[in-house]
Write a protein that holds these residues in place. Structure first.
Motif, PDB file in Angstrom:
ATOM      1  N   GLU A 171       0.973  -0.902   0.104  1.00 51.17           N
ATOM      2  CA  GLU A 171       0.038  -0.292   0.176  1.00 51.17           C
ATOM      3  C   GLU A 171       0.383   1.161   0.070  1.00 51.17           C
ATOM      4  O   GLU A 171       0.228   2.169  -0.430  1.00 51.17           O
ATOM      5  CB  GLU A 171      -1.054   0.240   0.948  1.00 51.17           C
ATOM      6  N   VAL A 172       2.094   1.696   0.545  1.00 48.53           N
ATOM      7  CA  VAL A 172       2.852   2.573   0.755  1.00 48.53           C
ATOM      8  C   VAL A 172       4.199   2.544  -0.077  1.00 48.53           C
ATOM      9  O   VAL A 172       4.921   3.538   0.240  1.00 48.53           O
ATOM     10  CB  VAL A 172       3.370   2.481   2.062  1.00 48.53           C
ATOM     11  N   TRP A 173       4.012   0.984  -1.100  1.00 50.11           N
ATOM     12  CA  TRP A 173       5.782   0.701  -1.285  1.00 50.11           C
ATOM     13  C   TRP A 173       5.982   1.816  -2.723  1.00 50.11           C
ATOM     14  O   TRP A 173       4.743   2.105  -3.271  1.00 50.11           O
ATOM     15  CB  TRP A 173       5.610  -0.865  -1.993  1.00 50.11           C
ATOM     16  N   PRO A 174       6.966   2.857  -2.779  1.00 53.47           N
ATOM     17  CA  PRO A 174       7.121   3.634  -3.851  1.00 53.47           C
ATOM     18  C   PRO A 174       7.683   3.130  -5.012  1.00 53.47           C
ATOM     19  O   PRO A 174       7.499   3.846  -6.061  1.00 53.47           O
ATOM     20  CB  PRO A 174       7.468   5.026  -3.336  1.00 53.47           C
ATOM     21  N   GLY A 175       7.476   2.544  -4.846  1.00 53.38           N
ATOM     22  CA  GLY A 175       8.923   2.049  -5.962  1.00 53.38           C
ATOM     23  C   GLY A 175       8.451   0.825  -7.210  1.00 53.38           C
ATOM     24  O   GLY A 175       6.692  -0.058  -7.204  1.00 53.38           O
ATOM     25  N   VAL A 176       9.397  -0.714  -7.318  1.00 52.24           N
ATOM     26  CA  VAL A 176       9.491  -1.476  -8.035  1.00 52.24           C
ATOM     27  C   VAL A 176       9.390  -2.835  -6.911  1.00 52.24           C
ATOM     28  O   VAL A 176      10.206  -2.616  -6.368  1.00 52.24           O
ATOM     29  CB  VAL A 176       9.744  -1.779  -9.161  1.00 52.24           C
ATOM     30  N   VAL A 177       8.937  -3.748  -7.230  1.00 49.64           N
ATOM     31  CA  VAL A 177       9.305  -5.065  -6.883  1.00 49.64           C
ATOM     32  C   VAL A 177      10.046  -6.303  -6.952  1.00 49.64           C
ATOM     33  O   VAL A 177       8.982  -6.245  -8.924  1.00 49.64           O
ATOM     34  CB  VAL A 177       7.683  -6.060  -5.677  1.00 49.64           C
ATOM     35  N   ARG A 178      10.741  -7.305  -6.901  1.00 50.20           N
ATOM     36  CA  ARG A 178      10.793  -8.313  -7.501  1.00 50.20           C
ATOM     37  C   ARG A 178      10.029  -9.224  -7.942  1.00 50.20           C
ATOM     38  O   ARG A 178       9.253  -9.798  -6.750  1.00 50.20           O
ATOM     39  CB  ARG A 178      12.142  -8.824  -7.176  1.00 50.20           C
ATOM     40  N   VAL A 179       9.469 -10.711  -8.766  1.00 45.61           N
ATOM     41  CA  VAL A 179       8.894 -11.517  -8.217  1.00 45.61           C
ATOM     42  C   VAL A 179       9.646 -12.654  -8.321  1.00 45.61           C
ATOM     43  O   VAL A 179      10.193 -12.848  -9.699  1.00 45.61           O
ATOM     44  CB  VAL A 179       7.819 -11.079  -9.682  1.00 45.61           C
TER      45      VAL A 179
END
Length: 445
Positions: A171-179
């Protein structure tokens, strides 16, 4: 009598009228030395938080001479304090107005955490308890596995609002994530936006959040405390990683070139672990079945295996468990239920790095070494090398070693795209501040 119903939260004005003054009166302090002026939009009040005075204070009214002025709606500030929003997000959505010193504005999340957040113990002690710190440093650091903590007890870090579950962090993450897919090769780990990451998580993908310490000030403080206690070099790359695994989410067998302190926040994760007899002190990672990094090949003591060694042990980490995973240790993981874990990760320089980086800085002091290299004419390199060897021969080894270590500087690898820089709050504030200054304004809206 309170001016709000007993079952309703106190108004956000109580933060300035009661919570901050009480914290300061109780001796809570921030490392920052700024003067902040806060304005709640809609005429709900203004206050000055003075951290520069000998006796810090928080008083009504936005006094002149402040370093930074912030205007925000009461509901938005309440969301920030409860961990449901962050200042970066509000700034980019134009729900936060900042004027004045941009460095002070960027420091505000840490200031609020230091003054209003839980009083936490930082450093090695809370990570390796009940093992005494001196015993950990003597017997475990830097190359012996350690597993401990208090299984099935809620760890302190799990109480951080953004870490209560994967959805709170998304909800608050401002960037990208690895999957990482349920059955994918570890090496195939694309970065996706938050919305896509949330959908993939529901389909069984593991999410990895990098550099979470940039979002959560308490984690940044813990990283710096660990760096100090462990005596790490200033060019060590330290960061916090969060791994969110759905049931069955796994990472295939591999080893990393960094050291990790693992805190199991929620759920259960099964680890298979084995010491590495194939390469000592690796400078890069390796995934079993994947290609071998050319840098790793000359470091090998034995051929790399096609499966985890037979000596691998199985360990289950539950909420509250902690582990020190040394650099190079073989491991694979699988979540037996939804799991969330926090890693304090340190990529440290080896002696070759110290010598190479320090010597390069030393060489660049001489104009001749800054000449463009013409590799077809190695005679010039031989001439420069001969002169440098003679110069180094005149220096005592201890003096040379000290100067090389002293030349190390903090860094983050250039190739690391930590967060989407278009949404990096600190960078954006700095850019807007510079633009406003050039136009004669004192801040950014």
């Amino acid at each position: 009598m309170p001016d709000h119903a007993p079952d309703q939260p106190a108004p956000v004005t109580a933060v300035f009228d009661a919570a901050l003054p009480a914290a300061l009166d109780a001796g809570r302090r921030s490392r920052a030395r700024w003067v902040y002026a806060f304005e709640l939009l809609g005429g709900e009040g203004s206050w000055t938080l003075d951290l520069a005075a000998a006796t810090p204070s928080c008083r009504p009214g936005a006094r002149a001479g402040h370093d930074c002025h912030l205007a925000i709606a009461a509901a938005e500030l309440a969301a920030v304090l409860e961990g449901r929003a962050d200042l970066e997000q509000l700034f980019f959505e134009q729900r936060l107005v900042v004027k004045g010193n941009m460095e002070a504005a960027a420091a505000l999340p840490g200031v609020l955490d230091e003054l209003l957040g839980p009083e936490r113990a930082f450093g090695l002690a809370p990570l390796v308890a009940p093992l005494p710190v001196d015993e950990f440093l003597r017997d475990r650091w830097p190359d012996r596995l350690w597993i401990g903590g208090a299984p099935d007890a809620s760890p302190e870090f799990a109480a951080i609002p953004q870490l209560r579950d994967v959805h709170a962090l998304l909800e608050v993450w401002p960037g990208v994530v690895r999957v990482f897919g349920p059955h994918d090769d570890h090496a195939l780990s694309p970065q996706v936006d938050v919305e896509t990451g949330a959908k993939l998580y529901e389909r069984g993908f593991t999410l990895v959040f990098s550099c979470v310490d940039l979002l959560i000030p308490a984690l940044k403080t813990q990283l710096e405390a660990l760096r100090s206690e462990l005596g790490l070099a200033p060019n060590t790359w330290a960061r916090c990683m969060v791994y969110a695994n759905p049931t069955g989410g796994a990472l295939n067998p591999h080893f990393d070139e960094n050291a990790n302190f693992v805190v199991q926040l929620h759920g259960r994760k099964i680890w298979r672990l084995a010491p590495n007899t194939h390469v000592r002190h690796p400078t890069t990672s390796h995934l079993i079945g994947g290609p071998v990094d050319p840098e790793l090949e000359p470091e090998l003591d034995a051929p790399l295996p096609d499966r985890l060694p037979d000596t691998a042990e199985t360990v289950t980490l539950t909420a509250g468990s902690r582990m020190f995973l040394p650099r190079g240790y073989w491991h694979e993981t699988r979540a037996s239920e939804p799991s969330m874990s926090l890693n304090f990760t340190f990529s440290q320089p080896c002696w070759a790095d110290v010598l190479a980086e320090g010597l390069r800085r030393r060489l660049l002091e001489e104009p001749a070494w800054r000449e463009l290299a013409e590799v077809g004419e190695p005679a010039r390199l031989a001439e420069l090398t001969r002169a440098e060897v003679e110069r180094l021969a005149a220096v005592e080894p201890a003096e040379l070693a000290g100067s090389l270590v002293a030349s190390l500087v903090p860094r983050i690898p250039d190739e690391v795209d930590v967060l989407d820089l278009r949404r990096d709050w600190v960078a954006a504030l700095a850019r807007l501040g510079a633009r406003a200054s050039s136009s004669g304004d004192s801040g950014a809206d």
